[in-house]
Scaffold this active site. Structure first.
Site, PDB file in Angstrom:
ATOM      1  N   TYR A   1     -10.281 -10.498  -7.062  1.00 42.99           N
ATOM      2  CA  TYR A   1      -9.042 -10.420  -7.902  1.00 42.99           C
ATOM      3  C   TYR A   1     -10.010 -11.858  -8.697  1.00 42.99           C
ATOM      4  O   TYR A   1      -9.074 -11.977 -10.731  1.00 42.99           O
ATOM      5  CB  TYR A   1      -7.528 -10.310  -7.368  1.00 42.99           C
ATOM      6  CG  TYR A   1      -7.385  -9.311  -6.356  1.00 42.99           C
ATOM      7  CD1 TYR A   1      -6.905  -8.095  -7.670  1.00 42.99           C
ATOM      8  CD2 TYR A   1      -7.452  -9.490  -5.644  1.00 42.99           C
ATOM      9  CE1 TYR A   1      -6.287  -7.053  -6.793  1.00 42.99           C
ATOM     10  CE2 TYR A   1      -6.585  -7.902  -4.607  1.00 42.99           C
ATOM     11  CZ  TYR A   1      -6.385  -6.862  -5.596  1.00 42.99           C
ATOM     12  OH  TYR A   1      -6.213  -5.202  -4.705  1.00 42.99           O
TER      13      TYR A   1
ATOM     14  N   ARG B   1       0.509  -1.530   0.055  1.00 42.95           N
ATOM     15  CA  ARG B   1      -0.187   0.177  -0.042  1.00 42.95           C
ATOM     16  C   ARG B   1       1.001   1.424  -0.317  1.00 42.95           C
ATOM     17  O   ARG B   1       2.308   1.039   0.362  1.00 42.95           O
ATOM     18  CB  ARG B   1      -1.035  -0.366   1.340  1.00 42.95           C
ATOM     19  CG  ARG B   1      -1.533  -1.137   1.333  1.00 42.95           C
ATOM     20  CD  ARG B   1      -2.780  -1.328   2.539  1.00 42.95           C
ATOM     21  NE  ARG B   1      -3.561  -2.668   3.007  1.00 42.95           N
ATOM     22  CZ  ARG B   1      -3.196  -3.421   3.977  1.00 42.95           C
ATOM     23  NH1 ARG B   1      -1.858  -3.548   4.036  1.00 42.95           N
ATOM     24  NH2 ARG B   1      -3.998  -4.443   3.493  1.00 42.95           N
TER      25      ARG B   1
ATOM     26  N   LYS C   1      -1.884  -2.669   8.008  1.00 44.47           N
ATOM     27  CA  LYS C   1      -2.229  -1.525   9.013  1.00 44.47           C
ATOM     28  C   LYS C   1      -2.915  -2.610  10.563  1.00 44.47           C
ATOM     29  O   LYS C   1      -2.543  -3.776  10.119  1.00 44.47           O
ATOM     30  CB  LYS C   1      -4.251  -2.463   7.995  1.00 44.47           C
ATOM     31  CG  LYS C   1      -4.516  -1.325   6.785  1.00 44.47           C
ATOM     32  CD  LYS C   1      -5.552  -1.939   6.667  1.00 44.47           C
ATOM     33  CE  LYS C   1      -5.682  -0.713   4.764  1.00 44.47           C
ATOM     34  NZ  LYS C   1      -7.098  -0.838   4.858  1.00 44.47           N
TER      35      LYS C   1
ATOM     36  N   HIS D   1      -4.203  -8.572   3.617  1.00 41.10           N
ATOM     37  CA  HIS D   1      -5.370  -8.452   3.870  1.00 41.10           C
ATOM     38  C   HIS D   1      -5.701  -9.336   5.072  1.00 41.10           C
ATOM     39  O   HIS D   1      -5.155 -10.479   5.322  1.00 41.10           O
ATOM     40  CB  HIS D   1      -6.408  -9.437   2.875  1.00 41.10           C
ATOM     41  CG  HIS D   1      -6.216  -8.521   1.632  1.00 41.10           C
ATOM     42  ND1 HIS D   1      -6.564  -8.979   0.387  1.00 41.10           N
ATOM     43  CD2 HIS D   1      -6.155  -7.542   1.598  1.00 41.10           C
ATOM     44  CE1 HIS D   1      -6.660  -7.827  -0.873  1.00 41.10           C
ATOM     45  NE2 HIS D   1      -6.406  -6.925   0.153  1.00 41.10           N
TER      46      HIS D   1
ATOM     47  N   ARG E   1      -0.880  -1.984  -7.048  1.00 39.77           N
ATOM     48  CA  ARG E   1      -1.779  -3.226  -5.792  1.00 39.77           C
ATOM     49  C   ARG E   1      -1.646  -3.891  -6.788  1.00 39.77           C
ATOM     50  O   ARG E   1      -2.267  -5.109  -6.817  1.00 39.77           O
ATOM     51  CB  ARG E   1      -1.896  -2.358  -4.299  1.00 39.77           C
ATOM     52  CG  ARG E   1      -2.270  -3.594  -3.705  1.00 39.77           C
ATOM     53  CD  ARG E   1      -2.459  -3.074  -2.426  1.00 39.77           C
ATOM     54  NE  ARG E   1      -3.403  -3.478  -1.649  1.00 39.77           N
ATOM     55  CZ  ARG E   1      -3.112  -3.817  -0.329  1.00 39.77           C
ATOM     56  NH1 ARG E   1      -1.620  -4.726  -0.211  1.00 39.77           N
ATOM     57  NH2 ARG E   1      -3.416  -4.906  -0.020  1.00 39.77           N
TER      58      ARG E   1
ATOM     59  N   HIS F   1      -2.027   2.704  -5.213  1.00 36.42           N
ATOM     60  CA  HIS F   1      -3.254   1.240  -5.776  1.00 36.42           C
ATOM     61  C   HIS F   1      -3.352   0.347  -6.941  1.00 36.42           C
ATOM     62  O   HIS F   1      -3.916  -0.914  -6.804  1.00 36.42           O
ATOM     63  CB  HIS F   1      -4.534   1.748  -4.776  1.00 36.42           C
ATOM     64  CG  HIS F   1      -4.433   1.134  -3.977  1.00 36.42           C
ATOM     65  ND1 HIS F   1      -4.450   0.784  -2.332  1.00 36.42           N
ATOM     66  CD2 HIS F   1      -6.146   0.014  -3.894  1.00 36.42           C
ATOM     67  CE1 HIS F   1      -5.089  -0.219  -1.736  1.00 36.42           C
ATOM     68  NE2 HIS F   1      -5.621  -0.467  -2.917  1.00 36.42           N
TER      69      HIS F   1
END
Length: 294
Positions: free
Chosen positions: A275, A146, A170, A266, A243, A240
């Site tokens: 995806y 990210r 994150k 994730h 990504r 992004h």
């Protein structure tokens, strides 16, 4: 101020990133100003009718359903916190539903186009800004990290022997991402070139500005948008997108979905499964072009 208390809670208890906390702050200040201006209400006096009014006003101002949903998510977290702390008697978000968001496939750039950009030798030179710009594209596409993760990346996070990068994702969740030897060599060459610039403001950050200061989000956006414009006509050209391109490329080459989930950082497989739709659409396209009965 209750907003400040909530933000401290997000920082220390939830361990959210500074970028995420700033987004929460922006949403709450916008909501607070709207409530004062429209209803002369403080944040603890708000009811579900007022929240719905705020939501409608955003949609009327052509704010996207995605953005409205994110702002409502901020308010849900905020009022859940206030309720738990006993600062409100009832939660105004309990009767509020977010607008339906149309499903959109992740936007990505084709591998071959990125190969042209990075390998042709037509777009980059040996100057420090150009070497840095190429590295930004290489790292974003080569790792799927990210934007916030790239900005927080330090030279000490690079393992040249193991060809890996240590990334803080994150909620401060750390993960290790492998890189190719080519990318590892490019990082090493970039660091050596950066050292030769003799910048006064020394920073441990990997990516820096032309003057050696820590890189910032708008700089990375400008770099990515500028170079992707050379190879793509699509409207969206953000970090992004690289990504998405990374994940789509891995999936198209047969990578396991769980492995992609771990590489992307994730929290759940559901976030990664989006995806697979790109892969299915690609297979349909190939079928229509190649099959005699298509």
């Amino acid at each position: 101020m209750i907003v400040a208390q909530f933000l401290i809670y997000l920082q220390h208890e939830k361990r959210y990133s500074p970028h995420t906390i700033q987004s929460y702050k922006t949403d709450l200040l916008q909501f607070s100003e709207y409530m004062l201006r429209t209803f002369e209400l403080s944040l603890t006096e708000v009811g579900h009718v007022h929240v719905r009014n705020f939501m409608v006003s955003l949609l009327e101002d052509h704010v996207s359903e995605n953005s409205v949903g994110r702002k409502l998510s901020t308010l849900r977290s905020f009022y859940k916190y206030l309720s738990r702390e006993g600062l409100i008697s009832s939660n105004p978000m309990s009767l509020v539903k977010a607008p339906k968001v149309p499903k959109r496939l992740p936007v990505f750039v084709d591998d071959q186009k990125l190969d042209v950009l990075l390998d042709s030798g037509d777009f980059f030179d040996d100057t420090f800004p150009s070497v840095r710009d190429k590295l930004v594209i290489e790292v974003l596409f080569g790792t799927g990290m990210r934007l916030a993760e790239l900005l927080s990346l330090k030279e000490s996070d690079v393992d040249f022997y193991g060809d890996t990068l240590r990334v803080l994702g994150k909620r401060n969740k750390e993960r290790i991402i492998p890189v190719t030897k080519v990318v590892g060599d490019q990082i090493k060459a970039y660091i050596e070139l950066k050292t030769l610039q003799n910048f006064n403001n020394k920073t441990g950050g990997l990516i820096v500005t032309d003057k050696g200061a820590p890189a910032y989000a708008k700089l990375i956006y400008r770099i990515v948008t500028s170079y992707l414009t050379n190879i793509s006509t699509q409207d969206k050209k953000s970090p992004h997108v690289l990504r998405h391109s990374y994940a789509t490329s891995l999936l198209n080459r047969g990578a396991d979905l769980n492995a992609i989930k771990e590489l992307l950082g994730h929290a759940s497989l559901a976030a990664t499964q989006v995806y697979t739709h790109n892969s299915v659409e690609r297979l349909k396209s190939i079928y229509k072009q190649a099959h005699p009965k298509a």
